[in-house]
Enzyme design. Structure first.
Site, PDB file in Angstrom:
ATOM      1  N   THR A  13       0.816  -1.208   0.000  1.00  0.00           N
ATOM      2  CA  THR A  13       0.000   0.000   0.000  1.00  0.00           C
ATOM      3  C   THR A  13       0.856   1.267   0.000  1.00  0.00           C
ATOM      4  OG1 THR A  13      -1.467   1.283   1.452  1.00  0.00           O
ATOM      5  CG2 THR A  13      -0.094  -0.318   2.520  1.00  0.00           C
ATOM      6  N   ASP A  14       0.265   2.367  -0.474  1.00  0.00           N
ATOM      7  CA  ASP A  14       0.975   3.657  -0.393  1.00  0.00           C
ATOM      8  C   ASP A  14       1.036   4.170   1.052  1.00  0.00           C
ATOM      9  OD1 ASP A  14      -1.704   4.314  -0.085  1.00  0.00           O
ATOM     10  OD2 ASP A  14      -1.711   5.944  -1.545  1.00  0.00           O
ATOM     11  N   GLU A  15       0.247   3.561   1.952  1.00  0.00           N
ATOM     12  CA  GLU A  15       0.191   4.081   3.332  1.00  0.00           C
ATOM     13  C   GLU A  15       1.521   3.892   4.075  1.00  0.00           C
ATOM     14  OE1 GLU A  15      -3.545   3.337   5.334  1.00  0.00           O
ATOM     15  OE2 GLU A  15      -4.577   3.100   3.418  1.00  0.00           O
ATOM     16  N   TYR A  46      -1.828  -0.544  10.927  1.00  0.00           N
ATOM     17  CA  TYR A  46      -1.941  -1.211   9.620  1.00  0.00           C
ATOM     18  C   TYR A  46      -0.739  -0.885   8.741  1.00  0.00           C
ATOM     19  CZ  TYR A  46      -3.281  -1.692   4.690  1.00  0.00           C
ATOM     20  OH  TYR A  46      -3.283  -1.983   3.343  1.00  0.00           O
ATOM     21  N   TYR A  81     -15.219  11.305   9.113  1.00  0.00           N
ATOM     22  CA  TYR A  81     -14.262  11.474  10.211  1.00  0.00           C
ATOM     23  C   TYR A  81     -13.710  12.899  10.198  1.00  0.00           C
ATOM     24  CZ  TYR A  81     -14.054   6.293  10.268  1.00  0.00           C
ATOM     25  OH  TYR A  81     -14.333   4.949  10.322  1.00  0.00           O
ATOM     26  N   LYS A 128       2.332  -3.258   7.267  1.00  0.00           N
ATOM     27  CA  LYS A 128       2.623  -3.428   5.840  1.00  0.00           C
ATOM     28  C   LYS A 128       4.061  -2.978   5.531  1.00  0.00           C
ATOM     29  CE  LYS A 128       0.260  -4.631   2.919  1.00  0.00           C
ATOM     30  NZ  LYS A 128      -0.104  -5.973   2.378  1.00  0.00           N
ATOM     31  N   ALA A 160       2.114   0.366   9.550  1.00  0.00           N
ATOM     32  CA  ALA A 160       3.376  -0.107  10.142  1.00  0.00           C
ATOM     33  C   ALA A 160       3.577  -1.590   9.849  1.00  0.00           C
ATOM     34  CB  ALA A 160       3.384   0.148  11.648  1.00  0.00           C
TER      35      ALA A 160
HETATM   36  P1  NAD Z   1      -9.429  -7.520   2.133  1.00  0.00           P
HETATM   37  O1  NAD Z   1      -9.457  -7.257   3.605  1.00  0.00           O
HETATM   38  O2  NAD Z   1     -10.647  -7.262   1.313  1.00  0.00           O
HETATM   39  O3  NAD Z   1      -9.003  -9.035   1.862  1.00  0.00           O
HETATM   40  C1  NAD Z   1      -7.977  -9.665   2.561  1.00  0.00           C
HETATM   41  C2  NAD Z   1      -8.100 -11.167   2.332  1.00  0.00           C
HETATM   42  O4  NAD Z   1      -7.059 -11.804   3.063  1.00  0.00           O
HETATM   43  C3  NAD Z   1      -9.431 -11.743   2.839  1.00  0.00           C
HETATM   44  O5  NAD Z   1      -9.970 -12.614   1.864  1.00  0.00           O
HETATM   45  C4  NAD Z   1      -9.021 -12.513   4.089  1.00  0.00           C
HETATM   46  O6  NAD Z   1      -9.851 -13.636   4.353  1.00  0.00           O
HETATM   47  C5  NAD Z   1      -7.602 -12.932   3.764  1.00  0.00           C
HETATM   48  N1  NAD Z   1      -6.797 -13.162   4.961  1.00  0.00           N
HETATM   49  C6  NAD Z   1      -6.700 -12.345   6.059  1.00  0.00           C
HETATM   50  N2  NAD Z   1      -5.897 -12.910   6.968  1.00  0.00           N
HETATM   51  C7  NAD Z   1      -5.448 -14.090   6.460  1.00  0.00           C
HETATM   52  C8  NAD Z   1      -4.593 -15.118   6.926  1.00  0.00           C
HETATM   53  N3  NAD Z   1      -4.023 -15.038   8.135  1.00  0.00           N
HETATM   54  N4  NAD Z   1      -4.347 -16.175   6.130  1.00  0.00           N
HETATM   55  C9  NAD Z   1      -4.921 -16.272   4.893  1.00  0.00           C
HETATM   56  N5  NAD Z   1      -5.774 -15.340   4.416  1.00  0.00           N
HETATM   57  C10 NAD Z   1      -6.028 -14.252   5.181  1.00  0.00           C
HETATM   58  O7  NAD Z   1      -8.183  -6.681   1.601  1.00  0.00           O
HETATM   59  P2  NAD Z   1      -7.978  -5.948   0.205  1.00  0.00           P
HETATM   60  O8  NAD Z   1      -8.502  -4.576   0.303  1.00  0.00           O
HETATM   61  O9  NAD Z   1      -8.435  -6.833  -0.894  1.00  0.00           O
HETATM   62  O10 NAD Z   1      -6.384  -5.842   0.175  1.00  0.00           O
HETATM   63  C11 NAD Z   1      -5.582  -6.883  -0.386  1.00  0.00           C
HETATM   64  C12 NAD Z   1      -4.132  -6.490  -0.307  1.00  0.00           C
HETATM   65  O11 NAD Z   1      -3.927  -5.274  -1.014  1.00  0.00           O
HETATM   66  C13 NAD Z   1      -3.650  -6.249   1.117  1.00  0.00           C
HETATM   67  O12 NAD Z   1      -2.346  -6.755   1.235  1.00  0.00           O
HETATM   68  C14 NAD Z   1      -3.662  -4.731   1.253  1.00  0.00           C
HETATM   69  O13 NAD Z   1      -2.694  -4.295   2.178  1.00  0.00           O
HETATM   70  C15 NAD Z   1      -3.320  -4.311  -0.162  1.00  0.00           C
HETATM   71  N6  NAD Z   1      -3.830  -2.996  -0.576  1.00  0.00           N
HETATM   72  C16 NAD Z   1      -5.155  -2.666  -0.421  1.00  0.00           C
HETATM   73  C17 NAD Z   1      -5.616  -1.435  -0.868  1.00  0.00           C
HETATM   74  C18 NAD Z   1      -7.081  -1.061  -0.772  1.00  0.00           C
HETATM   75  O14 NAD Z   1      -7.447   0.063  -1.132  1.00  0.00           O
HETATM   76  N7  NAD Z   1      -7.966  -1.936  -0.323  1.00  0.00           N
HETATM   77  C19 NAD Z   1      -4.739  -0.526  -1.463  1.00  0.00           C
HETATM   78  C20 NAD Z   1      -3.375  -0.899  -1.600  1.00  0.00           C
HETATM   79  C21 NAD Z   1      -2.954  -2.133  -1.162  1.00  0.00           C
HETATM   80  P1  TYD Z   2     -10.790   3.859   4.349  1.00  0.00           P
HETATM   81  O1  TYD Z   2     -11.739   3.450   3.275  1.00  0.00           O
HETATM   82  O2  TYD Z   2     -10.885   3.204   5.684  1.00  0.00           O
HETATM   83  O3  TYD Z   2      -9.324   3.712   3.730  1.00  0.00           O
HETATM   84  P2  TYD Z   2      -7.893   4.218   4.307  1.00  0.00           P
HETATM   85  O4  TYD Z   2      -8.051   4.605   5.727  1.00  0.00           O
HETATM   86  O5  TYD Z   2      -7.042   2.994   4.165  1.00  0.00           O
HETATM   87  O6  TYD Z   2      -7.489   5.340   3.425  1.00  0.00           O
HETATM   88  O7  TYD Z   2     -10.946   5.424   4.574  1.00  0.00           O
HETATM   89  C1  TYD Z   2     -10.800   6.335   3.499  1.00  0.00           C
HETATM   90  C2  TYD Z   2     -10.899   7.732   4.072  1.00  0.00           C
HETATM   91  O8  TYD Z   2     -12.224   7.952   4.553  1.00  0.00           O
HETATM   92  C3  TYD Z   2      -9.998   7.955   5.276  1.00  0.00           C
HETATM   93  O9  TYD Z   2      -9.518   9.300   5.238  1.00  0.00           O
HETATM   94  C4  TYD Z   2     -10.925   7.770   6.473  1.00  0.00           C
HETATM   95  C5  TYD Z   2     -12.260   8.253   5.936  1.00  0.00           C
HETATM   96  N1  TYD Z   2     -13.465   7.580   6.470  1.00  0.00           N
HETATM   97  C6  TYD Z   2     -14.558   8.368   6.896  1.00  0.00           C
HETATM   98  O10 TYD Z   2     -14.523   9.607   6.893  1.00  0.00           O
HETATM   99  N2  TYD Z   2     -15.680   7.705   7.325  1.00  0.00           N
HETATM  100  C7  TYD Z   2     -15.754   6.341   7.362  1.00  0.00           C
HETATM  101  O11 TYD Z   2     -16.800   5.780   7.792  1.00  0.00           O
HETATM  102  C8  TYD Z   2     -14.627   5.567   6.918  1.00  0.00           C
HETATM  103  C9  TYD Z   2     -14.674   4.056   6.946  1.00  0.00           C
HETATM  104  C10 TYD Z   2     -13.508   6.229   6.470  1.00  0.00           C
END
Ligand code: NAD
Ligand code: TYD
Length: 350
Positions: free
Chosen positions: A131-133, A156, A213, A160, A158
């Protein structure tokens, strides 16, 4: 035949990656390993289930013995690692689960790959999805590049960042063929409704408060999830070992502006009077340590590997809303029992 382990394939992004690989690469054998936590759902993959080049295995990446055995049995050629705990708010409530899955789970996979591949990495690859975070927070200007120093703030990010460091360390120390990508916020279908966009869509649909938020001034850079899956495909196949790529949509939105746009689109889709959904906007206590702004510079990926985002944001949002309105059963299933009680508790405490 390439045998590829995709972890976390039942989650949001993972399911799009699994679908893409199963459909586009019939010669690959895709093994989806997922623990099926609250965020993992096999309903995300009904269209690939039963495919001759697809297999699902339920399992936990934290279980080192199980992971070692899995590598011995399957002799994977590559890993695309997405399994993670992914929600910042949950990481604030219980950081240790993030350490276990995101750090220990990743190191377990690295160890198994290293032991199984025995130093011959010529046709092997470990792709770590991040992630970019990890880069921390930006002020009003600037963008994250691949050279930006890591400065994570939430448990989270930290966890990653730590996993990214381990992946690089296994490349530098043992020569493991690794690639890493750091992507901005994704949106699209099958997104669990605890994250901002699907949560807002679900709440607006159900006439529930949409929590903003703080002042809603935080900025996120949104990318269509299928563009992320395509970037992963491109990087997996073309990147040199040890490389890192940033992936992002050049699509920055203040949370409050995004929520207002969602309200407007939802009014149109639901046939509500203009302004009706915006009445649901409710300002709540800010997230602790809330990063102000994320913005990704993805020019390295665009210039070196030719990837560009395909979808305009309003079009993508409209498609996303349509998907949620057409898939009420999916929403009802994933928001039942455990999740619902977690959400109500967290929200009540804000
Ligand atoms: P998600 O929470 O939707 O899915 C995570 C998946 O991992 C789930 O299917 C869960 O069952 C599985 N999982 C969790 N713990 C596990 C374990 N101990 N063993 C096996 N499987 C396990 O997450 P996502 O949003 O699809 O993110 C996927 C990846 O992409 C993550 O590594 C996240 O850090 C990264 N990422 C997400 C975003 C975003 O915007 N969602 C952006 C950049 C990077
Ligand atoms: P989120 O979707 O949790 O992604 P991330 O925190 O990984 O960026 O949140 C996106 C943005 O929206 C973040 O600045 C927190 C804010 N947010 C709200 O304002 N209300 C909400 O209910 C949630 C879940 C997030």
């Amino acid at each position: 035949m390439k045998r590829i382990l995709i972890t976390g394939g039942a989650g949001f992004i993972g399911s799009h990656v699994v679908r893409r690989f199963v459909k586009n690469y019939p010669d690959y054998q895709i093994i989806n390993l997922d623990k099926l936590t609250y965020a993992g759902n096999l309903l995300n993959l009904t269209d690939v289930e039963g495919g001759s080049n697809y297999e699902f295995i339920k399992g936990d990446i934290v279980d080192a013995a199980f992971i070692t055995e899995l590598f011995t049995t399957y002799q994977f050629d590559a890993v695309v690692h997405l399994a993670a705990e992914s929600h910042v708010d949950r990481s604030i409530a219980s950081p240790m689960e993030f350490v276990m899955t995101n750090v220990i789970g990743t190191v377990n996979l690295l160890n198994a790959a290293r032991e199984n591949w025995k130093g011959d990495y010529s046709k092997k690859r470990f792709y770590h999805v991040s992630t970019d975070e990890v880069y921390g927070a930006l002020g009003e200007s600037g963008m994250f590049t691949e050279a930006t120093a890591y400065d994570p703030h939430s448990p989270y990010s930290a966890s990653k960042a730590s996993s990214d460091h381990f992946v690089r360390a296994y490349h530098d120390t043992y020569g493991l063929d690794v690639v890493i990508s750091n992507c901005s916020n994704n949106y699209g279908s099958h997104h669990f409704p605890e994250k901002l966009i699907p949560l807002a869509i679900n709440n607006i649909k159900n006439n529930k408060a949409v929590p903003v938020y703080g002042k809603g001034e935080n900025v996120r850079d949104w990318l269509w999830v299928e563009d992320h899956a395509r970037a992963i495909d491109v990087i997996f196949h073309q990147a040199k070992a040890g490389e890192t790529y940033n992936i992002g949509g050049h699509n920055e939105w203040k949370n409050i502006d995004l929520i207002k746009l969602l309200c407007k689109l939802m009014d149109q889709k639901l046939g509500r009077e203009e302004g009706a959904s915006a009445q649901l906007i409710t300002y709540v206590t800010d997230r602790a340590g809330h990063d102000l702004r994320y913005a990704i510079d993805s020019s390295k990926l665009q210039q070196q590997l030719g990837w560009v985002p395909s979808l305009q944001f309003e079009e993508g949002l409209a498609k996303t809303i349509d998907w949620y309105l057409e898939n009420e059963q999916w929403l009802d299933d994933v928001t039942s029992s455990n999740y619902q009680s977690y959400y109500e508790t967290q929200y009540a405490e804000r």
